[in-house]
Write an enzyme that holds these catalytic residues in place. Structure first.
Site, PDB file in Angstrom:
ATOM      1  N   GLY A  15      -9.574  -9.789  -0.547  1.00  0.00           N
ATOM      2  CA  GLY A  15      -8.515  -9.607  -1.780  1.00  0.00           C
ATOM      3  C   GLY A  15      -7.599 -10.245  -2.663  1.00  0.00           C
ATOM      4  O   GLY A  15      -7.166  -9.922  -3.364  1.00  0.00           O
ATOM      5  N   ALA A  16      -8.038 -11.279  -3.159  1.00  0.00           N
ATOM      6  CA  ALA A  16      -7.939 -12.180  -3.709  1.00  0.00           C
ATOM      7  C   ALA A  16      -7.254 -12.091  -5.039  1.00  0.00           C
ATOM      8  O   ALA A  16      -5.759 -12.231  -5.742  1.00  0.00           O
ATOM      9  CB  ALA A  16      -8.464 -13.847  -3.900  1.00  0.00           C
ATOM     10  N   LYS A 165      -3.958   1.127   8.752  1.00  0.00           N
ATOM     11  CA  LYS A 165      -3.238   0.056   9.035  1.00  0.00           C
ATOM     12  C   LYS A 165      -2.995  -0.314  10.719  1.00  0.00           C
ATOM     13  O   LYS A 165      -3.001  -1.216  10.699  1.00  0.00           O
ATOM     14  CB  LYS A 165      -1.772   0.089   7.659  1.00  0.00           C
ATOM     15  CG  LYS A 165      -2.446  -0.219   6.853  1.00  0.00           C
ATOM     16  CD  LYS A 165      -3.103  -1.289   5.829  1.00  0.00           C
ATOM     17  CE  LYS A 165      -2.365  -2.230   6.012  1.00  0.00           C
ATOM     18  NZ  LYS A 165      -3.451  -3.810   6.090  1.00  0.00           N
ATOM     19  N   VAL A 192       6.727  -2.681  -0.785  1.00  0.00           N
ATOM     20  CA  VAL A 192       6.737  -3.786  -2.031  1.00  0.00           C
ATOM     21  C   VAL A 192       6.752  -3.030  -3.422  1.00  0.00           C
ATOM     22  O   VAL A 192       5.358  -2.559  -3.694  1.00  0.00           O
ATOM     23  CB  VAL A 192       5.147  -4.597  -1.586  1.00  0.00           C
ATOM     24  CG1 VAL A 192       5.204  -5.548  -2.543  1.00  0.00           C
ATOM     25  CG2 VAL A 192       4.879  -4.614   0.301  1.00  0.00           C
TER      26      VAL A 192
END
Length: 327
Positions: A15-16, A165, A192
């Site tokens: 998932g870079a 998750k 985040v």
């Protein structure tokens, strides 16, 4: 199994091109590691141009490889790397078929990465989980979430993202018990924020953007949220991938707990020229529950980017990439 990372070693990141992954890759570059970036489409150079720019800035080694969430592709991508950081997962809250579109890819992607890492002889895998795997609501006043806490409330119909998750992290720990030769570490970031590394806007920053523009709504106007800067999350991943004492840990990454109203009010205070969301609530700004971040602190992460700095840097990045008009 002994494991250590040296400068110049190669770390694969799935998932870079994502928000957390990009900041984590920059941390790895700063520490002298090379990165093999796993992307969905290696022909779409625009999607990973920001990674190539980071590699140039840091004079770092970067490889781009195409790999979807299937084990056979991951095996190819992981050959020759010392460690893997698995961030790839669907980050969407709702879908027409949450089992197929959110839950299954999260679990299968995690297990595929772990199986491929074992087949490729990788020593350590760091998995990006979430506070969503931990939280249960309502939270009693004074409660501290620890590594023993698990989300027992989410389901396919009640926040399927959190559900995915939780199930993916549980699957990882169960796999780890049967495959101790691969060291597993889990990082659990909370909500985040922080600067976007490219014009690709993610779900969490989209929320703050909607507050700034006055187009969003607060799901829990009297509720609280644990929040952290993406740069701190990158620190946590860098620690998780190299620290000898990180093995087998759930590392909560959280700076502070604030009310949703305080988040919206802070955006409005810093950027009065924008429409901004008005939240009607008498809830106090600071949260009345906490996250146990002591396991991460014991590994060296004791300082976090201040809340207002995080908010300001998030908005400035939205302006920088043309996602919000500068007023």
């Amino acid at each position: 199994m002994s494991f250590s990372l040296q400068r110049g070693d190669l770390v694969a990141v799935t998932g870079a091109t994502g928000y957390i992954a990009t900041h984590t890759i920059e941390r790895l570059f700063q520490k002298g590691f090379g990165v093999r970036a796993c992307v969905r489409d290696s022909s779409n150079k625009q999607k990973f141009a920001h990674l190539e720019e980071l590699a140039k800035q840091h004079n770092a080694h970067l490889e781009i490889v195409q790999a979807e969430l299937q084990a056979d592709q991951y095996i190819h991508a992981f050959k020759g790397v010392k460690a893997v950081i698995h961030t790839a997962t669907p980050y969407i809250y709702t879908a027409p078929d949450p089992q197929k579109d959110i839950v299954d890819p999260a679990i299968e992607g995690t297990l595929s990465a772990l199986r491929a890492a074992k087949s490729a002889g990788v020593g350590r895998v760091v998995i990006t989980s979430s506070g969503g795997a931990v939280f249960h609501f309502p939270v009693p006043a004074g409660y501290k979430f620890t590594a023993d806490d698990w989300n027992t409330q989410s389901s396919l119909t009640n926040n399927p993202y959190f559900y995915s998750k939780k199930l993916a992290e549980e699957a990882a720990w169960n796999w780890s018990k049967e495959n101790p030769e691969v060291q597993v570490v889990v990082v659990n970031p909370v909500f985040v924020q922080g600067p976007l590394p490219s014009s690709n806007i993610n779900t969490s920053v989209s929320t703050l953007k909607s507050y700034l523009l006055g187009t969003g709504k607060v799901a829990m106007p009297d509720g609280y949220i644990a929040i952290v800067d993406v740069r701190d999350v990158a620190d946590a991943h860098a620690i998780a991938v190299e620290h000898p004492d990180a093995v087998g840990k759930r590392l909560f990454c959280s700076n502070t707990v604030v009310s949703w109203k305080h988040l919206a009010d802070t955006v409005a205070k810093l950027y009065t020229q924008y429409p901004n969301l008005k939240v009607e609530s008498s809830v106090s700004p600071q949260g009345n529950w906490t996250m146990d971040t002591s396991p991460l602190a014991a590994l060296g992460k004791t300082e976090y980017i201040p809340f207002e700095t995080m908010v300001r840097d998030t908005v400035e990045s939205l302006i920088k990439f043309g996602l919000v008009e500068k007023l």
